[in-house]
Each structure stands twice: as structure tokens, then as C-alpha cells.
Write a protein that holds these residues in place. Structure first.
Motif, PDB file in Angstrom:
ATOM      1  N   VAL A 159       2.353  10.045  -6.596  1.00 56.56           N
ATOM      2  CA  VAL A 159       1.812  11.191  -6.875  1.00 56.56           C
ATOM      3  C   VAL A 159       0.941  11.168  -8.259  1.00 56.56           C
ATOM      4  O   VAL A 159       1.474  10.809  -9.444  1.00 56.56           O
ATOM      5  CB  VAL A 159       2.933  12.327  -7.222  1.00 56.56           C
ATOM      6  N   SER A 160      -0.570  11.577  -8.288  1.00 55.45           N
ATOM      7  CA  SER A 160      -1.161  11.536  -9.418  1.00 55.45           C
ATOM      8  C   SER A 160      -1.994  12.964  -9.549  1.00 55.45           C
ATOM      9  O   SER A 160      -2.288  13.662  -8.682  1.00 55.45           O
ATOM     10  CB  SER A 160      -2.515  10.553  -9.297  1.00 55.45           C
ATOM     11  N   LEU A 161      -1.583  13.418 -10.839  1.00 55.49           N
ATOM     12  CA  LEU A 161      -2.028  14.998 -11.101  1.00 55.49           C
ATOM     13  C   LEU A 161      -3.045  14.973 -12.221  1.00 55.49           C
ATOM     14  O   LEU A 161      -2.579  14.787 -13.365  1.00 55.49           O
ATOM     15  CB  LEU A 161      -0.753  15.735 -11.129  1.00 55.49           C
ATOM     16  N   PRO A 208       0.856  -1.345   0.049  1.00 56.03           N
ATOM     17  CA  PRO A 208       0.199  -0.046  -0.148  1.00 56.03           C
ATOM     18  C   PRO A 208       0.791   1.275  -0.023  1.00 56.03           C
ATOM     19  O   PRO A 208       1.994   1.311   0.871  1.00 56.03           O
ATOM     20  CB  PRO A 208      -0.657   0.005   1.321  1.00 56.03           C
ATOM     21  N   VAL A 209       0.384   2.128  -0.776  1.00 63.08           N
ATOM     22  CA  VAL A 209       1.160   3.390  -0.964  1.00 63.08           C
ATOM     23  C   VAL A 209       0.816   4.621  -0.557  1.00 63.08           C
ATOM     24  O   VAL A 209      -0.589   4.623  -0.692  1.00 63.08           O
ATOM     25  CB  VAL A 209       1.998   3.739  -2.323  1.00 63.08           C
ATOM     26  N   ALA A 210       1.637   5.514  -0.103  1.00 65.75           N
ATOM     27  CA  ALA A 210       0.960   7.047   0.232  1.00 65.75           C
ATOM     28  C   ALA A 210       0.592   7.533  -1.261  1.00 65.75           C
ATOM     29  O   ALA A 210       0.922   7.134  -2.247  1.00 65.75           O
ATOM     30  CB  ALA A 210       1.673   7.743   0.923  1.00 65.75           C
ATOM     31  N   LEU A 211      -0.572   8.237  -1.256  1.00 65.71           N
ATOM     32  CA  LEU A 211      -1.180   8.946  -2.435  1.00 65.71           C
ATOM     33  C   LEU A 211      -1.236  10.232  -2.203  1.00 65.71           C
ATOM     34  O   LEU A 211      -2.028  10.878  -1.088  1.00 65.71           O
ATOM     35  CB  LEU A 211      -2.411   8.316  -2.697  1.00 65.71           C
ATOM     36  N   LEU A 212      -0.549  11.319  -2.903  1.00 72.51           N
ATOM     37  CA  LEU A 212      -1.150  12.685  -3.121  1.00 72.51           C
ATOM     38  C   LEU A 212      -1.872  12.773  -4.514  1.00 72.51           C
ATOM     39  O   LEU A 212      -1.195  12.669  -5.350  1.00 72.51           O
ATOM     40  CB  LEU A 212       0.317  13.744  -3.084  1.00 72.51           C
ATOM     41  N   HIS A 213      -3.084  13.296  -4.417  1.00 72.82           N
ATOM     42  CA  HIS A 213      -3.942  13.264  -5.688  1.00 72.82           C
ATOM     43  C   HIS A 213      -4.212  14.938  -5.778  1.00 72.82           C
ATOM     44  O   HIS A 213      -5.126  15.223  -5.297  1.00 72.82           O
ATOM     45  CB  HIS A 213      -5.065  12.645  -5.138  1.00 72.82           C
ATOM     46  N   PHE A 214      -3.747  15.326  -6.977  1.00 73.87           N
ATOM     47  CA  PHE A 214      -3.823  16.715  -7.479  1.00 73.87           C
ATOM     48  C   PHE A 214      -4.869  16.893  -8.462  1.00 73.87           C
ATOM     49  O   PHE A 214      -4.779  16.181  -9.371  1.00 73.87           O
ATOM     50  CB  PHE A 214      -2.555  17.284  -7.850  1.00 73.87           C
ATOM     51  N   GLY A 269       6.439   6.661  -8.061  1.00 73.37           N
ATOM     52  CA  GLY A 269       5.554   6.716  -9.306  1.00 73.37           C
ATOM     53  C   GLY A 269       4.767   7.782  -9.502  1.00 73.37           C
ATOM     54  O   GLY A 269       4.391   8.608  -8.345  1.00 73.37           O
ATOM     55  N   CYS A 270       4.410   8.445 -10.597  1.00 72.15           N
ATOM     56  CA  CYS A 270       3.784   9.564 -11.002  1.00 72.15           C
ATOM     57  C   CYS A 270       3.122   9.472 -12.237  1.00 72.15           C
ATOM     58  O   CYS A 270       3.197   8.652 -12.968  1.00 72.15           O
ATOM     59  CB  CYS A 270       4.612  10.895 -11.011  1.00 72.15           C
ATOM     60  N   ASP A 271       1.838  10.198 -12.107  1.00 68.40           N
ATOM     61  CA  ASP A 271       1.158  10.456 -13.548  1.00 68.40           C
ATOM     62  C   ASP A 271       0.474  11.781 -13.763  1.00 68.40           C
ATOM     63  O   ASP A 271       0.462  12.564 -12.664  1.00 68.40           O
ATOM     64  CB  ASP A 271      -0.046   9.266 -13.653  1.00 68.40           C
ATOM     65  N   VAL A 272       0.372  12.219 -14.868  1.00 63.48           N
ATOM     66  CA  VAL A 272      -0.311  13.671 -15.246  1.00 63.48           C
ATOM     67  C   VAL A 272      -1.389  13.134 -16.323  1.00 63.48           C
ATOM     68  O   VAL A 272      -1.063  12.531 -17.283  1.00 63.48           O
ATOM     69  CB  VAL A 272       0.669  14.552 -15.806  1.00 63.48           C
ATOM     70  N   VAL A 273      -2.613  13.556 -16.040  1.00 65.71           N
ATOM     71  CA  VAL A 273      -3.716  12.987 -16.846  1.00 65.71           C
ATOM     72  C   VAL A 273      -4.602  14.079 -17.191  1.00 65.71           C
ATOM     73  O   VAL A 273      -4.488  15.259 -16.867  1.00 65.71           O
ATOM     74  CB  VAL A 273      -4.412  11.766 -16.197  1.00 65.71           C
ATOM     75  N   GLU A 274      -5.498  13.736 -18.062  1.00 61.93           N
ATOM     76  CA  GLU A 274      -6.682  14.528 -18.275  1.00 61.93           C
ATOM     77  C   GLU A 274      -6.376  15.813 -19.237  1.00 61.93           C
ATOM     78  O   GLU A 274      -6.988  16.706 -19.491  1.00 61.93           O
ATOM     79  CB  GLU A 274      -7.557  14.955 -17.177  1.00 61.93           C
ATOM     80  N   VAL A 275      -5.352  15.770 -20.190  1.00 58.09           N
ATOM     81  CA  VAL A 275      -4.863  16.792 -21.080  1.00 58.09           C
ATOM     82  C   VAL A 275      -5.592  16.472 -22.206  1.00 58.09           C
ATOM     83  O   VAL A 275      -5.505  15.514 -22.874  1.00 58.09           O
ATOM     84  CB  VAL A 275      -3.270  16.822 -21.234  1.00 58.09           C
ATOM     85  N   SER A 276      -6.539  17.321 -22.552  1.00 53.45           N
ATOM     86  CA  SER A 276      -7.279  17.296 -23.844  1.00 53.45           C
ATOM     87  C   SER A 276      -6.749  18.252 -25.134  1.00 53.45           C
ATOM     88  O   SER A 276      -7.390  19.481 -24.776  1.00 53.45           O
ATOM     89  CB  SER A 276      -8.667  17.263 -23.496  1.00 53.45           C
TER      90      SER A 276
END
Length: 345
Positions: A248-250, A153-159, A290-297
Motif C-alpha cells: 500500500v503506497s499513499l 510480484p506484489v499487488a499494489l494499492l496506490h492512493f 509493506g506500506c509507505d506514506v509520502v510527500e508530506v512537506s
């Protein structure tokens, strides 16, 4: 013909292949990888893989994030190899390469989630840490599954402007508005170390917040950032995460539409790109896995504002992962008197 690239000697003595040399090949020419970095098949071992996931079958409003990865790559052509805000050269610390795109079935969300998790796990098993460009926020769930298999289980920072802990849309459990509820249910995230950052906008009802709190999430709203300031917010986030493995999920809609109009579900009252970047820089030295950057349209991205913002977010994430856990404090390389984290990080 492959253009000339910047070659550096890394801290471990390895030769690291960097971006295309901008003094030899103009920025508008050459390959369209992120920051004009080499592909993973052009290097012996990839320490940080920039991975595209062009999937947006989970969106509930405006589609188009399937075109996000390559839009962010194109917007990254002007990035340079030295990061003055962190006084670090991330591409000289470890081998960073573009892993191309991981494809998920656009007509079967469940199958797509399985294939994204498998593809991410394969890259991670080869020793790569992933910085992923989406795609819609559905992809965070399989990426968390892959990280959980390695780290627990990881810590999560959700931007994000939104909670993304709703239960279903039209009876569907797997959408871009549900990944962190599913992640909680599957035990992928540590309920003692999960936070939303930049949240704002209307909800369906007070039960949305009640459910979210029950899952363990704390909230730092965009108004909190404005009233309390970046320093205070970073202190809260660092205390919450501690030394746990951190994901980190942004979602790019964490920024105000003035800074990132190219997204599927825009909300007024968001953070500036400067605030987002400074909060990320304040995470220096945490154990980011790990990280992600999402929802760029890109269809809604006039003047490439969103792509540029997302490219700089990815660049800061790469820098943080390259510096690694326990990185010594380091202030900016330029400025009148430094910034709020000059002595703290």
C-alpha cells in the motif's frame, strides 16, 4: 534518562515494549520517535519497523518532503495505544519500533534508489515488516524492489491524486512521477492486481490514461469515492487484491488540500481524511506486506493538518499489518450503530 514505557505481554508470550507512558511523561516531552515508540536498538526483535526516508530529490514542483519523516513523528505524539476504529491495540500485538532514517544520496537519484532498496532489504531480512514515511514518491520504487525480492510480484494499492506512471521528466526516468511505470517494467507488481485510488486532476493528454491502462491499472477516482461511497470502493479493492501479497503506497496529496495542504503537488477535489482512513480500515485481513506514506512537506503545512493526517494514516497502517492476513472481522469499539465495515471486517 529513558522515560517509563508501557509494557504488554504479546499473543506469543513475549514482553512487548510500547510507547512512553503518557501518565508519567507529558506528550510534549521525551523522544521524538513515531507515537513515542521505542527505537529498534531498544528492543530485541522488531516485527514492524517505522522507517523514515527523508529524500526528495525526485520532486517536479515544490520540494520539502525531505523534512516529512520527522514532521510526521512530531505530529504523532498524541496517538494512543488503543485503536477504537479497529478495536485493536497494535502495539500489544507485536513489537513495533522506530528504525530512524534511511539516508539516500540527495545529489544522485540512482545511487539513492540503490541504497534505499539495500537498507530496506536489510531490515526485512531481520524479520521486520516496514511502514515507511517519506520523502517523495520516488522511494516507492526501491521499497517495491525490496518487497519483490521476498514476495515476488506484489499487488499494489496506490492512493494518490496522480497516476505516477509517466515515463520521464526532463529525460530522467527516476522521479516521483515515474515509480510505478518503472515498477511495471521491472516486473515488481502484479498487473492483475494494481489500482489507483483517489486519482484526479488534469493530465498531459489522453495517452496518459492509455499507458496506465496498458500497465494493468484500474482507477477509483476521488469522484468515485464521493458518488459510490466508501463501502463500494472497499469492495472493489478487496476483490482486485484477493489474497495476494499487498503493498500500500499513499501519497498524502490523495487528500484534498483542505485536509492536507502540506504537500508538493496539491490538487483540488480530493478525498477527506475520514474517507481515506475508512478505506484503509476496510483493508483489514488482507495480506499487507509493506506500506509507505509520502510527500508530506511541512513548510506548507499550516496548523499541522497534513502531519496529523499522515500520522493517523501511519497508525492505521501499523494496525493493519499488526492484525495480519486473515484477521477476523471486527467493528469499531464505539459509535451509535457501528460503521459500514462493522460486520464485514
Amino acid at each position: 534518562m529513558d522515560p517509563e514505557r508501557v509494557i504488554r505481554t504479546g499473543p506469543d508470550g513475549r514482553q512487548l515494549i510500547g510507547p512512553v507512558n503518557a501518565a508519567k511523561t507529558p506528550r510534549w516531552a521525551g523522544t521524538g520517535t513515531f507515537a513515542r515508540l521505542p527505537r529498534t536498538d531498544q528492543v530485541e526483535k522488531t516485527d514492524i519497523a517505522v522507517l523514515g526516508v527523508p529524500f526528495d530529490a525526485g520532486v517536479s514542483y515544490r520540494s520539502g518532503a525531505r523534512f516529512g519523516p520527522n514532521h510526521v513523528r512530531e505530529s504523532s505524539r498524541l496517538l494512543r495505544p488503543f485503536n477504537p476504529a479497529q478495536s485493536a491495540s497494535p502495539f500489544a500485538l507485536c513489537q513495533v519500533a522506530d528504525a530512524g532514517d534511511l539516508i539516500g544520496n540527495p545529489f544522485d537519484i540512482g545511487e539513492a534508489i540503490e541504497s534505499i532498496a539495500a537498507g530496506a532489504s536489510e531490515l526485512m531480512s531481520a524479520g521486520s515488516r516496514l511502514v515507511t514515511i517519506g520523502g517523495d514518491h520516488t522511494i516507492a520504487l526501491p521499497l517495491l524492489r525490496a518487497n519483490h525480492a521476498v514476495h515476488g510480484p506484489v499487488a499494489l494499492l496506490h492512493f494518490d491524486a496522480h497516476l505516477d506512471t509517466w515515463d520521464t521528466y526532463f529525460g530522467a526516468e527516476y522521479t516521483h512521477g515515474t515509480p510505478f511505470r518503472r515498477a511495471h517494467e521491472e516486473g515488481l507488481i502484479d498487473p492483475e492486481a494494481v489500482m489507483h485510488v483517489g486519482t484526479r486532476g488534469p493530465l498531459y493528454g489522453p495517452e496518459d490514461l492509455e499507458d496506465d491502462e496498458r500497465f494493468g491499472f484500474g482507477i477509483v477516482s476521488s469522484a468515485d469515492v464521493m458518488r459510490r461511497g466508501v463501502d463500494a470502493v472497499v469492495a472493489v479493492l478487496r476483490e482486485k487484491v484477493g489474497d495476494r501479497p499487498l503493498y500500500v503506497s499513499l501519497d498524502i496529496d490523495v487528500m484534498d488540500p483542505a485536509h492536507a495542504p502540506g504537500t508538493g503537488t496539491p490538487e483540488a477535489g480530493g478525498m477527506t481524511s475520514r474517507e481515506v482512513l475508512e478505506i484503509l480500515r476496510g483493508l483489514r485481513g488482507l495480506n499487507i506486506v509493506g506500506c509507505d506514506v509520502v510527500e508530506v512537506s511541512p513548510a506548507y503545512d499550516h496548523a499541522e493538518l497534513t502531519g496529523t493526517a499522515a500520522a493517523h494514516v501511519v497508525y492505521e497502517m501499523i494496525t493493519l499489518v499488526a492484525l495480519g492476513p486473515g484477521a477476523a472481522p471486527g467493528g469499531p469499539a464505539y459509535g451509535i450503530s457501528g460503521n459500514a465495515y462493522g460486520e464485514a471486517r
